[in-house]
Design a protein around this motif. Structure first.
Motif, PDB file in Angstrom:
ATOM      1  N   ARG A  67      39.250  51.151  36.233  1.00 19.47           N
ATOM      2  CA  ARG A  67      39.368  50.542  37.559  1.00 19.47           C
ATOM      3  C   ARG A  67      38.067  50.839  38.272  1.00 19.47           C
ATOM      4  O   ARG A  67      37.540  51.950  38.209  1.00 19.47           O
ATOM      5  N   GLY A  68      37.521  49.810  38.869  1.00 22.81           N
ATOM      6  CA  GLY A  68      36.257  50.033  39.545  1.00 22.81           C
ATOM      7  C   GLY A  68      35.449  48.767  39.664  1.00 22.81           C
ATOM      8  O   GLY A  68      35.994  47.672  39.684  1.00 22.81           O
ATOM      9  N   ARG A  69      34.164  48.950  39.695  1.00 16.02           N
ATOM     10  CA  ARG A  69      33.276  47.840  40.010  1.00 16.02           C
ATOM     11  C   ARG A  69      32.956  46.999  38.776  1.00 16.02           C
ATOM     12  O   ARG A  69      33.054  47.449  37.632  1.00 16.02           O
ATOM     13  N   TYR A  70      32.524  45.794  39.061  1.00 13.67           N
ATOM     14  CA  TYR A  70      32.051  44.852  38.052  1.00 13.67           C
ATOM     15  C   TYR A  70      30.674  45.291  37.559  1.00 13.67           C
ATOM     16  O   TYR A  70      30.428  45.403  36.372  1.00 13.67           O
ATOM     17  N   ASP A  71      29.796  45.560  38.513  1.00 17.57           N
ATOM     18  CA  ASP A  71      28.460  46.083  38.265  1.00 17.57           C
ATOM     19  C   ASP A  71      27.884  46.520  39.611  1.00 17.57           C
ATOM     20  O   ASP A  71      28.605  46.546  40.611  1.00 17.57           O
ATOM     21  N   ALA A  72      26.622  46.851  39.656  1.00 18.66           N
ATOM     22  CA  ALA A  72      25.992  47.343  40.888  1.00 18.66           C
ATOM     23  C   ALA A  72      25.506  46.234  41.814  1.00 18.66           C
ATOM     24  O   ALA A  72      25.016  46.509  42.907  1.00 18.66           O
ATOM     25  N   SER A  73      25.628  44.993  41.418  1.00 20.87           N
ATOM     26  CA  SER A  73      25.140  43.879  42.233  1.00 20.87           C
ATOM     27  C   SER A  73      26.056  43.640  43.429  1.00 20.87           C
ATOM     28  O   SER A  73      27.281  43.669  43.309  1.00 20.87           O
ATOM     29  N   ARG A  74      25.440  43.389  44.582  1.00 19.23           N
ATOM     30  CA  ARG A  74      26.160  43.045  45.809  1.00 19.23           C
ATOM     31  C   ARG A  74      25.362  41.956  46.519  1.00 19.23           C
ATOM     32  O   ARG A  74      24.148  41.845  46.309  1.00 19.23           O
ATOM     33  N   PRO A  75      25.997  41.183  47.350  1.00 20.58           N
ATOM     34  CA  PRO A  75      25.232  40.170  48.087  1.00 20.58           C
ATOM     35  C   PRO A  75      24.055  40.815  48.829  1.00 20.58           C
ATOM     36  O   PRO A  75      24.235  41.789  49.551  1.00 20.58           O
ATOM     37  N   GLY A  76      22.866  40.310  48.581  1.00 17.09           N
ATOM     38  CA  GLY A  76      21.694  40.778  49.317  1.00 17.09           C
ATOM     39  C   GLY A  76      21.009  42.013  48.772  1.00 17.09           C
ATOM     40  O   GLY A  76      19.992  42.430  49.319  1.00 17.09           O
ATOM     41  N   ASN A  77      21.518  42.651  47.688  1.00 17.14           N
ATOM     42  CA  ASN A  77      20.833  43.863  47.232  1.00 17.14           C
ATOM     43  C   ASN A  77      19.832  43.597  46.109  1.00 17.14           C
ATOM     44  O   ASN A  77      19.226  44.535  45.595  1.00 17.14           O
ATOM     45  N   ASP A  78      19.641  42.351  45.722  1.00 12.12           N
ATOM     46  CA  ASP A  78      18.649  41.938  44.733  1.00 12.12           C
ATOM     47  C   ASP A  78      18.860  42.536  43.340  1.00 12.12           C
ATOM     48  O   ASP A  78      17.976  42.468  42.497  1.00 12.12           O
ATOM     49  N   THR A  79      20.027  43.124  43.087  1.00 16.18           N
ATOM     50  CA  THR A  79      20.374  43.585  41.752  1.00 16.18           C
ATOM     51  C   THR A  79      21.048  42.418  41.029  1.00 16.18           C
ATOM     52  O   THR A  79      22.033  41.874  41.541  1.00 16.18           O
ATOM     53  N   PRO A  80      20.524  42.010  39.896  1.00 14.41           N
ATOM     54  CA  PRO A  80      21.106  40.851  39.212  1.00 14.41           C
ATOM     55  C   PRO A  80      22.522  41.142  38.709  1.00 14.41           C
ATOM     56  O   PRO A  80      22.844  42.269  38.319  1.00 14.41           O
ATOM     57  N   LEU A  81      23.345  40.105  38.702  1.00 12.33           N
ATOM     58  CA  LEU A  81      24.687  40.210  38.148  1.00 12.33           C
ATOM     59  C   LEU A  81      24.617  40.420  36.644  1.00 12.33           C
ATOM     60  O   LEU A  81      23.830  39.768  35.960  1.00 12.33           O
ATOM     61  N   SER A  82      25.453  41.329  36.142  1.00 13.94           N
ATOM     62  CA  SER A  82      25.482  41.585  34.706  1.00 13.94           C
ATOM     63  C   SER A  82      26.904  41.826  34.197  1.00 13.94           C
ATOM     64  O   SER A  82      27.186  41.571  33.046  1.00 13.94           O
ATOM     65  N   GLY A  83      27.752  42.390  35.053  1.00 16.45           N
ATOM     66  CA  GLY A  83      29.085  42.793  34.604  1.00 16.45           C
ATOM     67  C   GLY A  83      29.034  44.022  33.714  1.00 16.45           C
ATOM     68  O   GLY A  83      29.997  44.331  33.005  1.00 16.45           O
ATOM     69  N   ASN A  84      27.935  44.769  33.755  1.00 15.93           N
ATOM     70  CA  ASN A  84      27.723  45.879  32.824  1.00 15.93           C
ATOM     71  C   ASN A  84      28.811  46.949  32.878  1.00 15.93           C
ATOM     72  O   ASN A  84      29.233  47.434  31.836  1.00 15.93           O
ATOM     73  N   ASP A  85      29.251  47.339  34.046  1.00 18.22           N
ATOM     74  CA  ASP A  85      30.266  48.394  34.134  1.00 18.22           C
ATOM     75  C   ASP A  85      31.559  47.946  33.450  1.00 18.22           C
ATOM     76  O   ASP A  85      32.143  48.676  32.648  1.00 18.22           O
ATOM     77  N   LEU A  86      31.985  46.750  33.772  1.00 18.79           N
ATOM     78  CA  LEU A  86      33.216  46.218  33.200  1.00 18.79           C
ATOM     79  C   LEU A  86      33.028  45.918  31.707  1.00 18.79           C
ATOM     80  O   LEU A  86      33.925  46.180  30.898  1.00 18.79           O
ATOM     81  N   ARG A  87      31.875  45.385  31.324  1.00 21.70           N
ATOM     82  CA  ARG A  87      31.596  45.103  29.903  1.00 21.70           C
ATOM     83  C   ARG A  87      31.664  46.378  29.079  1.00 21.70           C
ATOM     84  O   ARG A  87      32.233  46.418  27.988  1.00 21.70           O
ATOM     85  N   GLU A  88      31.069  47.456  29.584  1.00 23.22           N
ATOM     86  CA  GLU A  88      31.088  48.729  28.865  1.00 23.22           C
ATOM     87  C   GLU A  88      32.524  49.224  28.700  1.00 23.22           C
ATOM     88  O   GLU A  88      32.900  49.717  27.631  1.00 23.22           O
ATOM     89  N   ALA A  89      33.337  49.060  29.732  1.00 21.29           N
ATOM     90  CA  ALA A  89      34.742  49.481  29.644  1.00 21.29           C
ATOM     91  C   ALA A  89      35.490  48.652  28.601  1.00 21.29           C
ATOM     92  O   ALA A  89      36.268  49.195  27.804  1.00 21.29           O
ATOM     93  N   ILE A  90      35.260  47.351  28.579  1.00 24.35           N
ATOM     94  CA  ILE A  90      35.920  46.490  27.583  1.00 24.35           C
ATOM     95  C   ILE A  90      35.470  46.865  26.177  1.00 24.35           C
ATOM     96  O   ILE A  90      36.296  46.969  25.251  1.00 24.35           O
ATOM     97  N   ASP A  91      34.182  47.094  25.987  1.00 26.06           N
ATOM     98  CA  ASP A  91      33.679  47.478  24.667  1.00 26.06           C
ATOM     99  C   ASP A  91      34.324  48.774  24.185  1.00 26.06           C
ATOM    100  O   ASP A  91      34.711  48.895  23.012  1.00 26.06           O
ATOM    101  N   LEU A  92      34.456  49.743  25.077  1.00 20.26           N
ATOM    102  CA  LEU A  92      35.106  51.009  24.707  1.00 20.26           C
ATOM    103  C   LEU A  92      36.587  50.795  24.396  1.00 20.26           C
ATOM    104  O   LEU A  92      37.113  51.360  23.430  1.00 20.26           O
ATOM    105  N   LEU A  93      37.240  50.000  25.197  1.00 21.23           N
ATOM    106  CA  LEU A  93      38.658  49.707  24.952  1.00 21.23           C
ATOM    107  C   LEU A  93      38.824  49.073  23.574  1.00 21.23           C
ATOM    108  O   LEU A  93      39.692  49.485  22.791  1.00 21.23           O
TER     109      LEU A  93
END
Length: 186
Positions: free
Chosen positions: A137-163
């Motif tokens: 449970r948590g965030r999709y990734d570190a990207s937020r509107p206006g923070n210039d961090t590109p969308l990746s889904g890395n946090d959620l992707r890593e969780a799915i890969d581990l699962l």
């Protein structure tokens, strides 16, 4: 809009099933009808939240890829539509068609599902394993509107890969951030 972090529900919590209006087909359906073979991603979201809008196109592509791996997605909107009519079922259906959702977009009119999941914001992500126990449970990734961090889904992707690999998620799980759920006045 109040920036709100998600609540960090204890891992391994078994989450409840609800019968909700699937706005894609205007039918009452059980969430359990959409459980994935290997896991299920539940996303509390809404139509108008800029945090949801920021990642929505990416999330749809992400969920299509996850589905090929046996992880299905379920989206739920629990906002008070009397005060936030843009989040009503008719407009939810339009959004689902506009973005070609390949997953249900449920309307939680009573807000019981949001309360049971301890959802706090939109978007709010819950990854369940094949036994319907909370794995992440948590965030999709570190990207937020206006923070210039590109969308990746890395946090959620890593969780799915581990699962999928049978691993245990032992890293820090950061809360999601977004608009608060619009609760009905009691």
């Amino acid at each position: 809009m109040a920036l709100t972090p998600s609540n960090m529900l204890p891992l391994q919590t078994h989450l409840k099933d609800f019968e909700l209006l699937n706005t894609r087909n205007n039918q009452l359906e059980k969430m359990s009808d959409y459980v994935g073979e290997k896991g299920t991603l539940i996303v509390f979201m809404c139509n108008h939240c800029p945090y949801v809008i920021h990642l929505l196109e990416h999330l749809v592509t992400f969920s299509n890829e996850a589905k090929k791996q046996g992880i299905t997605t379920i989206a739920i909107s629990s906002n008070d539509v009397a005060n936030y009519p843009d989040d009503g079922p008719e407009k939810m259906k339009i959004l689902a068609e506009q973005y070609a959702f390949d997953f249900p977009y449920f309307y939680d009119e009573s807000q019981a599902a949001a309360k049971a999941y301890d959802a706090a914001c939109t978007p709010d992500f819950y990854l369940l394993d094949h036994n319907k126990a909370l794995f992440y449970r948590g965030r999709y990734d570190a990207s937020r509107p206006g923070n210039d961090t590109p969308l990746s889904g890395n946090d959620l992707r890593e969780a799915i890969d581990l699962l999928l690999s049978g691993g245990v998620y032992s890293k820090m799980q950061y809360p999601s951030m977004g608009c608060n759920i619009k609760w009905k006045k009691e």
